[in-house]
Motif scaffolding. Sequence first.
Motif, PDB file in Angstrom:
ATOM      1  N   SER A   1     -20.258   8.181 -22.049  1.00 25.17           N
ATOM      2  CA  SER A   1     -21.426   8.893 -21.366  1.00 25.17           C
ATOM      3  C   SER A   1     -21.999   7.665 -20.847  1.00 25.17           C
ATOM      4  O   SER A   1     -22.751   8.121 -19.934  1.00 25.17           O
ATOM      5  CB  SER A   1     -22.176  10.060 -22.063  1.00 25.17           C
ATOM      6  OG  SER A   1     -21.323  11.944 -22.647  1.00 25.17           O
ATOM      7  N   GLN A   2     -22.442   7.049 -22.095  1.00 23.91           N
ATOM      8  CA  GLN A   2     -23.289   5.437 -21.001  1.00 23.91           C
ATOM      9  C   GLN A   2     -22.853   5.472 -20.330  1.00 23.91           C
ATOM     10  O   GLN A   2     -23.423   5.023 -18.953  1.00 23.91           O
ATOM     11  CB  GLN A   2     -23.551   4.970 -22.581  1.00 23.91           C
ATOM     12  CG  GLN A   2     -24.339   4.870 -23.571  1.00 23.91           C
ATOM     13  CD  GLN A   2     -23.658   3.742 -24.488  1.00 23.91           C
ATOM     14  OE1 GLN A   2     -23.362   3.108 -24.669  1.00 23.91           O
ATOM     15  NE2 GLN A   2     -25.241   3.989 -25.423  1.00 23.91           N
TER      16      GLN A   2
ATOM     17  N   ALA B   1     -23.890   7.467 -17.044  1.00 21.72           N
ATOM     18  CA  ALA B   1     -24.915   7.636 -17.037  1.00 21.72           C
ATOM     19  C   ALA B   1     -25.599   6.192 -15.954  1.00 21.72           C
ATOM     20  O   ALA B   1     -26.245   6.181 -14.887  1.00 21.72           O
ATOM     21  CB  ALA B   1     -26.063   7.285 -18.299  1.00 21.72           C
ATOM     22  N   LYS B   2     -25.109   5.083 -16.385  1.00 22.17           N
ATOM     23  CA  LYS B   2     -24.943   3.767 -15.498  1.00 22.17           C
ATOM     24  C   LYS B   2     -24.353   3.948 -14.315  1.00 22.17           C
ATOM     25  O   LYS B   2     -25.258   3.701 -12.961  1.00 22.17           O
ATOM     26  CB  LYS B   2     -24.569   2.800 -16.517  1.00 22.17           C
ATOM     27  CG  LYS B   2     -24.815   2.117 -17.963  1.00 22.17           C
ATOM     28  CD  LYS B   2     -24.558   0.861 -18.301  1.00 22.17           C
ATOM     29  CE  LYS B   2     -25.295  -0.284 -18.779  1.00 22.17           C
ATOM     30  NZ  LYS B   2     -24.411  -0.946 -19.171  1.00 22.17           N
TER      31      LYS B   2
ATOM     32  N   GLU C   1     -33.966   6.841 -15.420  1.00 24.40           N
ATOM     33  CA  GLU C   1     -33.926   8.086 -15.870  1.00 24.40           C
ATOM     34  C   GLU C   1     -31.839   7.172 -16.623  1.00 24.40           C
ATOM     35  O   GLU C   1     -31.790   8.277 -18.381  1.00 24.40           O
ATOM     36  CB  GLU C   1     -33.268   9.209 -15.518  1.00 24.40           C
ATOM     37  CG  GLU C   1     -34.314   9.713 -14.566  1.00 24.40           C
ATOM     38  CD  GLU C   1     -34.274  10.898 -13.262  1.00 24.40           C
ATOM     39  OE1 GLU C   1     -34.848  12.361 -13.356  1.00 24.40           O
ATOM     40  OE2 GLU C   1     -33.342  10.551 -12.088  1.00 24.40           O
ATOM     41  N   GLY C   2     -31.540   6.536 -16.032  1.00 26.57           N
ATOM     42  CA  GLY C   2     -30.004   5.893 -16.293  1.00 26.57           C
ATOM     43  C   GLY C   2     -30.901   4.993 -17.540  1.00 26.57           C
ATOM     44  O   GLY C   2     -29.501   5.739 -18.784  1.00 26.57           O
TER      45      GLY C   2
ATOM     46  N   LEU D   1     -30.886   7.735 -19.908  1.00 26.52           N
ATOM     47  CA  LEU D   1     -29.620   8.301 -21.328  1.00 26.52           C
ATOM     48  C   LEU D   1     -29.106   7.808 -21.493  1.00 26.52           C
ATOM     49  O   LEU D   1     -28.040   7.596 -23.119  1.00 26.52           O
ATOM     50  CB  LEU D   1     -28.878   9.298 -20.467  1.00 26.52           C
ATOM     51  CG  LEU D   1     -29.462  10.334 -18.991  1.00 26.52           C
ATOM     52  CD1 LEU D   1     -28.541  10.397 -17.555  1.00 26.52           C
ATOM     53  CD2 LEU D   1     -29.552  11.329 -20.021  1.00 26.52           C
TER      54      LEU D   1
ATOM     55  N   GLU E   1     -24.361  15.843 -26.309  1.00 28.91           N
ATOM     56  CA  GLU E   1     -25.351  16.147 -24.826  1.00 28.91           C
ATOM     57  C   GLU E   1     -26.335  16.930 -25.368  1.00 28.91           C
ATOM     58  O   GLU E   1     -27.853  16.938 -26.044  1.00 28.91           O
ATOM     59  CB  GLU E   1     -25.117  17.131 -23.972  1.00 28.91           C
ATOM     60  CG  GLU E   1     -25.482  17.753 -22.422  1.00 28.91           C
ATOM     61  CD  GLU E   1     -24.794  17.934 -22.002  1.00 28.91           C
ATOM     62  OE1 GLU E   1     -25.562  19.158 -20.578  1.00 28.91           O
ATOM     63  OE2 GLU E   1     -23.556  18.014 -21.217  1.00 28.91           O
TER      64      GLU E   1
ATOM     65  N   LEU F   1     -27.158  14.511 -17.116  1.00 31.00           N
ATOM     66  CA  LEU F   1     -25.846  13.862 -17.528  1.00 31.00           C
ATOM     67  C   LEU F   1     -24.719  14.373 -17.211  1.00 31.00           C
ATOM     68  O   LEU F   1     -23.488  13.268 -16.833  1.00 31.00           O
ATOM     69  CB  LEU F   1     -25.728  13.626 -19.442  1.00 31.00           C
ATOM     70  CG  LEU F   1     -25.059  12.669 -20.547  1.00 31.00           C
ATOM     71  CD1 LEU F   1     -24.699  11.054 -19.470  1.00 31.00           C
ATOM     72  CD2 LEU F   1     -24.385  12.670 -21.832  1.00 31.00           C
TER      73      LEU F   1
END
Length: 462
Positions: A40-41, A44-45, A57-58, A61, A91, A105
């Motif tokens: 998920s990271q 997000a990136k 926002e990234g 997250l 989440e 996300l």
Amino acid sequence: MTEKQTWSQRFESALHPAIARFNASISFDIELIEYDITGSQAHAKMLAHTGIISRAEGEALFNGLEQVRQEYRQGQFQPGVDAEDVHFAVEKRLTEIVGDVGKKLHTARSRNDQVGTDTRLYLRDQIQQIRQQLRDWQTVLVDIAEKNVETLIPGYTHLQRAQPVSLAHHLLAYFQMAQRDWERLEDVYSRVNISPLGCGALAGTTFPIDRHYTANLLHFDNVYANSLDGVSDRDFAIEFLCAASIIMVHLSRLSEEIILWASEEFRFITLKDSCATGSSIMPQKKNPDVPELVRGKTGRVFGHLQAMLVIMKGLPLAYNKDLQEDKECIFDSVNTVKACLEAMTILLQEGLEFRHQRLATAVTEDFANATDVADYLAARGVPFREAYNIVGKVVKTSIAAGKLLKDLQLEEWQQIHPAFAADIYEAITPRQVVAARNSYGGTGFEQVRQALVNARTQIGVK
């Protein structure tokens, strides 16, 4: 009734509690939590990198996900059945930490490609751990083999005494099996290490994502070229379970031999107290529980392979809920293989001793040198098949007379065939029988010593 889920605005009411429990996977897919956070990271990136969300926002997250990770590690985050699965749990907690931005996300992602990514991240990590355990196992085999090059042990075919071999040669057979296991897992790894992230539910996404960007962040070698295949493929899991099953075959074969060797009938080894148990009513017993358990646990890994094949055989494209069942197959197989490798490594390293005097006696009390008598005649011009038949008759008459070949007088040998001379006695000693088998890959001492050098080189241990 249970709390309504993320997807449940489409529905009038929440799931029945029993169905919620039946549907939930959080009890076992919590194993994936750190891999889910890592995936998920990266997602997000990528969302920030492509401008789908802002960089701020990234970062929010990414940092929020890291907080979830730390909370889990510290025991502060322990989602239950209401979370349904690990993905919703993470989440939900993320959104509690960072607010509404947490709801972004899942943009351009489905649970289908998410779970596929998590599973691959988990499995490639476990494959590397198992490969290291195989190296540890091989190292112990080599260490023991080096001390027993000239220790002889009866070799068997059909569980009948066949020919004596070097104990080191016997152990190095398992080294070679483990080497194939190590290489096989490397091959499986190459197909595990392909990213499905970005395949969406089945058809890709309308957002301008960069799948190769996330693949690089997560150190995948490539991405799936077809989104339908990406979310529904479990070939990699089947291949892993097949490789795991073969590892268990090898461990189980040695387990069976150790069980036999420890028996009163063989008495080739003594089990140490640290790796054996006793009987509840028979005080004289020392039971080989470790190899027996390994032999027994082999069946459950086989079962998981069969289960995965059955799960997959009738699934239409693309994702189906049946695939939730893959995780317990994978997780339990991983844990079983790792536990068995650890236990067998300890057993060999610390838990048994070879009874050298018993082994030395064992190789002198049978007709395992009969082939060498036939070879002796063949080397002196007697056609091998004729020599074979001559020796067969000699064995038959010797058994009737209660003698071994070494007990025959020279006159008796020469009555059998004039080619026999006094050197027949040296030729049929167990040590010479083993030493003479100096063909490449054979049990001859020169070959075994070279095999040990090669083995050390192969595993990178001096």
